[in-house]
Write a protein that holds these residues in place. Structure first.
Motif, PDB file in Angstrom:
ATOM      1  N   MET A   1       0.833  -1.206   0.000  1.00  0.00           N
ATOM      2  CA  MET A   1       0.000   0.000   0.000  1.00  0.00           C
ATOM      3  C   MET A   1       0.872   1.262   0.000  1.00  0.00           C
ATOM      4  SD  MET A   1      -2.978  -1.043  -0.385  1.00  0.00           S
ATOM      5  CE  MET A   1      -3.919   0.423  -0.145  1.00  0.00           C
ATOM      6  N   CYS A   2       2.050   1.189   0.617  1.00  0.00           N
ATOM      7  CA  CYS A   2       2.985   2.312   0.588  1.00  0.00           C
ATOM      8  C   CYS A   2       3.466   2.566  -0.835  1.00  0.00           C
ATOM      9  CB  CYS A   2       4.154   2.022   1.522  1.00  0.00           C
ATOM     10  SG  CYS A   2       5.378   3.324   1.591  1.00  0.00           S
ATOM     11  N   ARG A   3       3.820   1.490  -1.561  1.00  0.00           N
ATOM     12  CA  ARG A   3       4.253   1.636  -2.953  1.00  0.00           C
ATOM     13  C   ARG A   3       3.106   2.147  -3.820  1.00  0.00           C
ATOM     14  NH1 ARG A   3       7.845  -0.979  -6.643  1.00  0.00           N
ATOM     15  NH2 ARG A   3       9.285  -0.985  -4.905  1.00  0.00           N
ATOM     16  N   LEU A   4       1.900   1.649  -3.598  1.00  0.00           N
ATOM     17  CA  LEU A   4       0.750   2.093  -4.387  1.00  0.00           C
ATOM     18  C   LEU A   4       0.451   3.567  -4.143  1.00  0.00           C
ATOM     19  CD1 LEU A   4      -1.488   1.314  -6.358  1.00  0.00           C
ATOM     20  CD2 LEU A   4      -2.884   0.673  -4.394  1.00  0.00           C
ATOM     21  N   ALA A   5       0.585   4.006  -2.911  1.00  0.00           N
ATOM     22  CA  ALA A   5       0.362   5.423  -2.607  1.00  0.00           C
ATOM     23  C   ALA A   5       1.397   6.302  -3.307  1.00  0.00           C
ATOM     24  CB  ALA A   5       0.410   5.645  -1.101  1.00  0.00           C
ATOM     25  N   ARG A   6       2.645   5.834  -3.366  1.00  0.00           N
ATOM     26  CA  ARG A   6       3.697   6.591  -4.037  1.00  0.00           C
ATOM     27  C   ARG A   6       3.450   6.655  -5.556  1.00  0.00           C
ATOM     28  NH1 ARG A   6       7.881   4.328  -1.781  1.00  0.00           N
ATOM     29  NH2 ARG A   6       8.425   2.872  -3.421  1.00  0.00           N
ATOM     30  N   ILE A   7       2.994   5.562  -6.131  1.00  0.00           N
ATOM     31  CA  ILE A   7       2.698   5.540  -7.563  1.00  0.00           C
ATOM     32  C   ILE A   7       1.501   6.430  -7.888  1.00  0.00           C
ATOM     33  CG2 ILE A   7       1.868   4.053  -9.442  1.00  0.00           C
ATOM     34  CD1 ILE A   7       3.502   1.815  -8.207  1.00  0.00           C
ATOM     35  N   MET A   8       0.551   6.483  -6.998  1.00  0.00           N
ATOM     36  CA  MET A   8      -0.674   7.239  -7.252  1.00  0.00           C
ATOM     37  C   MET A   8      -0.500   8.739  -7.025  1.00  0.00           C
ATOM     38  SD  MET A   8      -2.718   5.107  -8.494  1.00  0.00           S
ATOM     39  CE  MET A   8      -4.151   6.134  -8.602  1.00  0.00           C
ATOM     40  N   ASP A   9       0.708   9.202  -6.729  1.00  0.00           N
ATOM     41  CA  ASP A   9       0.967  10.643  -6.641  1.00  0.00           C
ATOM     42  C   ASP A   9       0.714  11.323  -7.983  1.00  0.00           C
ATOM     43  OD1 ASP A   9       1.566  10.705  -3.996  1.00  0.00           O
ATOM     44  OD2 ASP A   9       3.745  10.649  -4.272  1.00  0.00           O
ATOM     45  N   ARG A  10       1.068  10.628  -9.063  1.00  0.00           N
ATOM     46  CA  ARG A  10       0.858  11.146 -10.420  1.00  0.00           C
ATOM     47  C   ARG A  10       0.182  10.092 -11.287  1.00  0.00           C
ATOM     48  NH1 ARG A  10       6.223  11.138 -11.499  1.00  0.00           N
ATOM     49  NH2 ARG A  10       6.875  11.012  -9.378  1.00  0.00           N
ATOM     50  N   PRO A  11      -1.109   9.821 -11.076  1.00  0.00           N
ATOM     51  CA  PRO A  11      -1.762   8.774 -11.868  1.00  0.00           C
ATOM     52  C   PRO A  11      -2.048   9.239 -13.299  1.00  0.00           C
ATOM     53  CG  PRO A  11      -3.355   9.814 -10.435  1.00  0.00           C
ATOM     54  CD  PRO A  11      -2.008  10.412 -10.101  1.00  0.00           C
ATOM     55  N   SER A  12      -2.032   8.286 -14.206  1.00  0.00           N
ATOM     56  CA  SER A  12      -2.384   8.555 -15.596  1.00  0.00           C
ATOM     57  C   SER A  12      -3.856   8.212 -15.815  1.00  0.00           C
ATOM     58  CB  SER A  12      -1.531   7.715 -16.531  1.00  0.00           C
ATOM     59  OG  SER A  12      -0.176   8.024 -16.374  1.00  0.00           O
ATOM     60  N   ASN A  13      -4.390   8.675 -16.925  1.00  0.00           N
ATOM     61  CA  ASN A  13      -5.778   8.396 -17.263  1.00  0.00           C
ATOM     62  C   ASN A  13      -5.951   6.903 -17.571  1.00  0.00           C
ATOM     63  OD1 ASN A  13      -8.447   8.947 -17.764  1.00  0.00           O
ATOM     64  ND2 ASN A  13      -8.101   9.490 -19.890  1.00  0.00           N
ATOM     65  N   ASP A  14      -7.009   6.299 -17.053  1.00  0.00           N
ATOM     66  CA  ASP A  14      -7.361   4.884 -17.274  1.00  0.00           C
ATOM     67  C   ASP A  14      -6.303   3.900 -16.771  1.00  0.00           C
ATOM     68  OD1 ASP A  14      -9.790   5.536 -18.441  1.00  0.00           O
ATOM     69  OD2 ASP A  14      -8.919   5.641 -20.454  1.00  0.00           O
ATOM     70  N   GLU A  15      -5.485   4.301 -15.833  1.00  0.00           N
ATOM     71  CA  GLU A  15      -4.467   3.409 -15.294  1.00  0.00           C
ATOM     72  C   GLU A  15      -5.120   2.469 -14.274  1.00  0.00           C
ATOM     73  OE1 GLU A  15       0.187   4.222 -14.596  1.00  0.00           O
ATOM     74  OE2 GLU A  15      -1.199   5.534 -13.586  1.00  0.00           O
ATOM     75  N   GLN A  16      -4.779   1.197 -14.349  1.00  0.00           N
ATOM     76  CA  GLN A  16      -5.320   0.204 -13.431  1.00  0.00           C
ATOM     77  C   GLN A  16      -4.180  -0.505 -12.718  1.00  0.00           C
ATOM     78  OE1 GLN A  16      -7.746  -2.590 -15.498  1.00  0.00           O
ATOM     79  NE2 GLN A  16      -9.171  -1.059 -16.255  1.00  0.00           N
ATOM     80  N   PHE A  17      -4.418  -0.814 -11.441  1.00  0.00           N
ATOM     81  CA  PHE A  17      -3.455  -1.566 -10.647  1.00  0.00           C
ATOM     82  C   PHE A  17      -4.179  -2.721  -9.982  1.00  0.00           C
ATOM     83  CE2 PHE A  17      -1.738   2.706 -10.851  1.00  0.00           C
ATOM     84  CZ  PHE A  17      -0.428   2.452 -11.222  1.00  0.00           C
ATOM     85  N   LYS A  18      -3.471  -3.831  -9.837  1.00  0.00           N
ATOM     86  CA  LYS A  18      -4.015  -5.000  -9.152  1.00  0.00           C
ATOM     87  C   LYS A  18      -3.056  -5.399  -8.037  1.00  0.00           C
ATOM     88  CE  LYS A  18      -4.199  -7.613 -12.875  1.00  0.00           C
ATOM     89  NZ  LYS A  18      -4.456  -8.764 -13.780  1.00  0.00           N
TER      90      LYS A  18
END
Length: 100
Positions: free
Chosen positions: A67-84
């Protein structure tokens, strides 16, 4: 001659249950795959919005770290980006060989 009806099933007794002979010596040592005892690892996967292909971003030992890595990635999300986030059981070579 009248045949008597078996009323054992009406009272919840199954007289056929003990008619199957089993080998109790080998039944005690049946090897099982018990995934509940294995440690769980988490993987973070990014799904490409263009090709819909999965790309592994990392393997983590706890849900907090993923969740820490996901929060860091989501600082600059792109349009229609999906994560699992996926969970996997971690097994050793010895555990797998013991099943043979």
């Amino acid at each position: 001659m009248t045949q008597q009806l078996c009323t054992a099933h009406l009272h919840g007794f199954n007289h056929m249950a003990n008619s199957i002979k089993t080998n109790t010596t080998t039944d005690k040592y049946i090897k099982t795959f018990d995934a509940c005892d294995d440690p769980i690892v988490y993987t973070l996967v990014r799904v490409s919005p263009y090709t819909m292909e999965d790309m592994l971003l990392g393997v983590f030992d706890s849900k907090e770290s993923v969740m820490c890595r996901l929060a860091r990635i989501m600082d600059r999300p792109s349009n229609d980006e999906q994560f699992k986030i996926e969970t996997h059981n971690l097994r050793t070579l010895k555990q797998e060989e013991d099943l043979n």
